[in-house]
Scaffold this motif. Structure first.
Motif, mmCIF file in Angstrom:
data_model
loop_
_atom_site.group_PDB
_atom_site.id
_atom_site.type_symbol
_atom_site.label_atom_id
_atom_site.label_comp_id
_atom_site.label_asym_id
_atom_site.label_seq_id
_atom_site.Cartn_x
_atom_site.Cartn_y
_atom_site.Cartn_z
ATOM 1 N N UNK A 73 0.838 -1.201 0.000
ATOM 2 C CA UNK A 73 0.000 0.000 0.000
ATOM 3 C C UNK A 73 0.875 1.253 0.000
ATOM 4 N N UNK A 74 1.958 1.215 0.746
ATOM 5 C CA UNK A 74 2.872 2.357 0.790
ATOM 6 C C UNK A 74 3.498 2.606 -0.576
ATOM 7 N N UNK A 75 3.780 1.521 -1.294
ATOM 8 C CA UNK A 75 4.315 1.654 -2.648
ATOM 9 C C UNK A 75 3.294 2.335 -3.556
ATOM 10 N N UNK A 76 2.020 1.955 -3.411
ATOM 11 C CA UNK A 76 0.941 2.589 -4.174
ATOM 12 C C UNK A 76 0.857 4.075 -3.842
ATOM 13 N N UNK A 77 0.935 4.373 -2.560
ATOM 14 C CA UNK A 77 0.851 5.755 -2.109
ATOM 15 C C UNK A 77 2.010 6.583 -2.659
ATOM 16 N N UNK A 78 3.195 6.015 -2.585
ATOM 17 C CA UNK A 78 4.401 6.712 -3.065
ATOM 18 C C UNK A 78 4.362 6.929 -4.572
ATOM 19 N N UNK A 79 3.709 6.028 -5.289
ATOM 20 C CA UNK A 79 3.660 6.093 -6.756
ATOM 21 C C UNK A 79 2.779 7.232 -7.261
ATOM 22 N N UNK A 80 1.875 7.725 -6.409
ATOM 23 C CA UNK A 80 0.925 8.742 -6.837
ATOM 24 C C UNK A 80 -0.339 8.166 -7.438
ATOM 25 N N UNK A 81 -0.424 6.821 -7.523
ATOM 26 C CA UNK A 81 -1.600 6.191 -8.127
ATOM 27 C C UNK A 81 -2.792 6.142 -7.176
ATOM 28 N N UNK A 82 -2.528 6.266 -5.882
ATOM 29 C CA UNK A 82 -3.601 6.122 -4.899
ATOM 30 C C UNK A 82 -4.728 7.121 -5.147
ATOM 31 N N UNK A 83 -4.385 8.324 -5.552
ATOM 32 C CA UNK A 83 -5.399 9.352 -5.775
ATOM 33 C C UNK A 83 -6.312 9.027 -6.948
ATOM 34 N N UNK A 84 -5.886 8.074 -7.800
ATOM 35 C CA UNK A 84 -6.678 7.716 -8.972
ATOM 36 C C UNK A 84 -7.617 6.539 -8.714
ATOM 37 N N UNK A 85 -7.463 5.888 -7.567
ATOM 38 C CA UNK A 85 -8.299 4.729 -7.247
ATOM 39 C C UNK A 85 -9.738 5.173 -7.016
ATOM 40 N N UNK A 86 -10.668 4.505 -7.670
ATOM 41 C CA UNK A 86 -12.084 4.881 -7.618
ATOM 42 C C UNK A 86 -12.751 4.281 -6.385
ATOM 43 N N UNK A 87 -13.570 5.062 -5.719
ATOM 44 C CA UNK A 87 -14.269 4.572 -4.529
ATOM 45 C C UNK A 87 -15.418 3.641 -4.906
ATOM 46 N N UNK A 88 -15.635 2.651 -4.049
ATOM 47 C CA UNK A 88 -16.753 1.724 -4.240
ATOM 48 C C UNK A 88 -18.077 2.473 -4.055
ATOM 49 N N UNK A 89 -19.084 2.094 -4.849
ATOM 50 C CA UNK A 89 -20.396 2.732 -4.739
ATOM 51 C C UNK A 89 -21.433 1.706 -4.302
ATOM 52 N N UNK A 90 -22.586 1.642 -4.957
ATOM 53 C CA UNK A 90 -23.697 0.832 -4.472
ATOM 54 C C UNK A 90 -23.635 -0.620 -4.932
#
Length: 482
Positions: A73-90
């Protein structure tokens, strides 16, 4: 470590465990490193395919533990990709009669069912199926008579979905004590479309000329004295399928448990101990199929992330798959988000022996059966067939032979420690561990997870560093705050 004293190390497998080991070895000062990978790409059970508008993850797509405790998860965060992850909906729930179930009611029951699986056994000897049936029946008893049947069918859906989580065919075959050593790193995070990018970024940290693709290994010989032309001798020889031989001081084996089950008896010379072979036999290696369905237009609402199909007569007493009724176990579909990136794509999920069966079916067979399936549950006879179907093939892939590990009834997760133990030479034990083992099946606290694979690779790199008198630097991936 001084140049001239560098040990030669080979890593077998360029999945997350193998890449993690190789990159950690570099950080620890080792320079004579080679990674050999049987397939034509890095990633192992993280892989990609092109469907819809872009690349999709055919392998892992969930991070189990969205927190600073999780190095992946830290690798994802460091990569800058975390902000692009879409939130789950209904989530929308359908019954076989074509009617939707009230979402608030269904989610309330579903969440109550999920709490059953948060239990951690402690050498109880029970199956997960027994535990689930007992607790689910207790939940059903708290509802009014008019709701009991519907509650049972929703709880059965929870059990069926959990089979997908653990890649098994029958809750009664899985130990309820499976998670007694497990470390919970936080909530799950769906990073679909980004997982393969993470692995590619990880691989960028290792020299391409030392990463040998399409290089399957036939034999690992150890506790030997294999000479080279400059007069040196090495205790390990890795024999590849193409005839090439690579000599080394140490080899880190990161192949899947599925591959060890198929090959371990003939892969090592001298052979593995009876104890280690028994562990390989006792642990189970499950399978998941992901069926990607691409449509011209979405037949689901824009705010839907998940479609769940409820069978009215399902029982909580026996949650297991059946190949003869495989469609009954295709009850979970997730919507790839966002539409602007992926197009109109659903993923159908199924576990265990149903996944094995689906791998043998044609695109036409799947398209026809799933279209009729969806029409019946949604009550919409106009749902068109998908314009493309793509099914994963993890069991049939000779370099994986399944998805990930689960612990069967009667087996204690501590046996993973035995699988993780390195092989030390008898002729010259002072040379340290010659064959080391990494991968999700070797770490009882995080098996079946991507971070488990990564941490196991780090563990073996640090084991070698300790042998040579080195110390491990901090990961430096997450900024921690007290």
């Amino acid at each position: 470590m001084k140049d001239g004293q560098q040990p030669r190390i080979v890593v077998v497998g360029a999945g997350v465990a193998g890449l993690g080991a190789a990159i950690k070895l570099q950080e620890l000062g080792f320079t004579d490193l080679t990674v050999v990978e049987a397939s034509d790409a890095v990633g192992g059970r993280i892989a990609k395919a092109n469907i819809g508008k872009t690349w999709v993850d055919t392998g892992a797509q969930y991070i189990h533990g969205a927190s600073a405790d999780n190095p992946f998860y830290c690798l994802l965060n460091k990569s800058g990709l975390l902000s692009q992850v879409h939130e789950e909906e209904n989530t929308v729930f359908y019954r076989l009669n074509g009617c939707q179930v009230n979402q608030e009611f269904a989610e309330r029951v579903y969440e109550a069912g999920e709490t059953i699986f948060r239990h951690r056994g402690n050498n109880s000897g029970k199956s997960l199926g027994e535990h689930f049936a007992e607790k689910a029946h207790g939940l059903i008893a708290t509802w009014q008579a008019k709701n009991k049947k519907e509650v049972q069918s929703i709880l059965a859906l929870v059990g069926k979905d959990y089979l997908v989580n653990i890649a098994a065919s029958d809750l009664h075959s899985v130990s309820v004590d499976s998670w007694q050593y497990f470390v919970n790193m936080g909530d799950d995070l769906n990073v679909e479309g980004y997982m393969h990018q993470m692995v590619e970024m990880l691989a960028e940290g290792f020299p391409k000329e030392r990463l040998l693709l399409n290089k399957a290994v036939r034999k690992i010989e150890w506790d030997g004295s294999f000479p080279v032309t400059d007069g040196l001798e090495y205790p390990v020889r890795v024999v590849c399928e193409d005839g090439e031989e690579i000599l080394a001081d140490h080899v880190i084996v990161t192949v899947s448990l599925g591959c060890l089950k198929a090959q371990a008896a003939n892969l090592f010379s001298p052979s593995l101990s009876a104890e280690k072979m028994e562990v390989i036999d006792k642990l189970s290696f499950g399978n998941i199929a992901k069926i990607f369905l691409e449509y011209e237009e979405a037949f689901w609402a824009r705010d839907v992330s998940r479609i769940s199909l409820i069978w009215d007569n399902d029982s909580v007493a026996s949650v297991s798959t059946s190949q003869t009724q495989w469609l009954k176990h295709l009850n979970l579909f997730t919507v790839m988000k966002p539409e602007q990136r992926f197009g109109n794509v659903l993923i159908g999920w199924c576990p265990g022996n149903v996944a094995d069966l689906i791998e043998t079916m044609t695109e036409e067979e799947l398209s026809s059966a799933i279209t009729e399936h969806m029409r019946r549950f949604t009550g919409n006879p106009n749902i068109p067939p998908p314009k493309r179907v793509l099914c994963t093939q993890w069991r049939r892939n000779n370099f994986t032979r399944g998805s990930y590990t689960f612990i069967p009834v009667g087996v204690d997760g501590q046996i993973m420690d035995v699988l993780a133990e390195p092989l030390v030479a008898t002729k010259n034990p002072g040379k340290g561990p010659q064959v080391l083992f990494a991968g999700e099946a070797t770490i009882k606290s995080l098996y079946s997870t991507v971070q488990g694979a990564l941490i196991s690779g780090h563990r073996e790199a640090e084991r070698l560093a300790q042998h040579y008198g080195g110390t491990a630097p901090p990961d430096g991936l997450c900024d921690r705050h007290n």
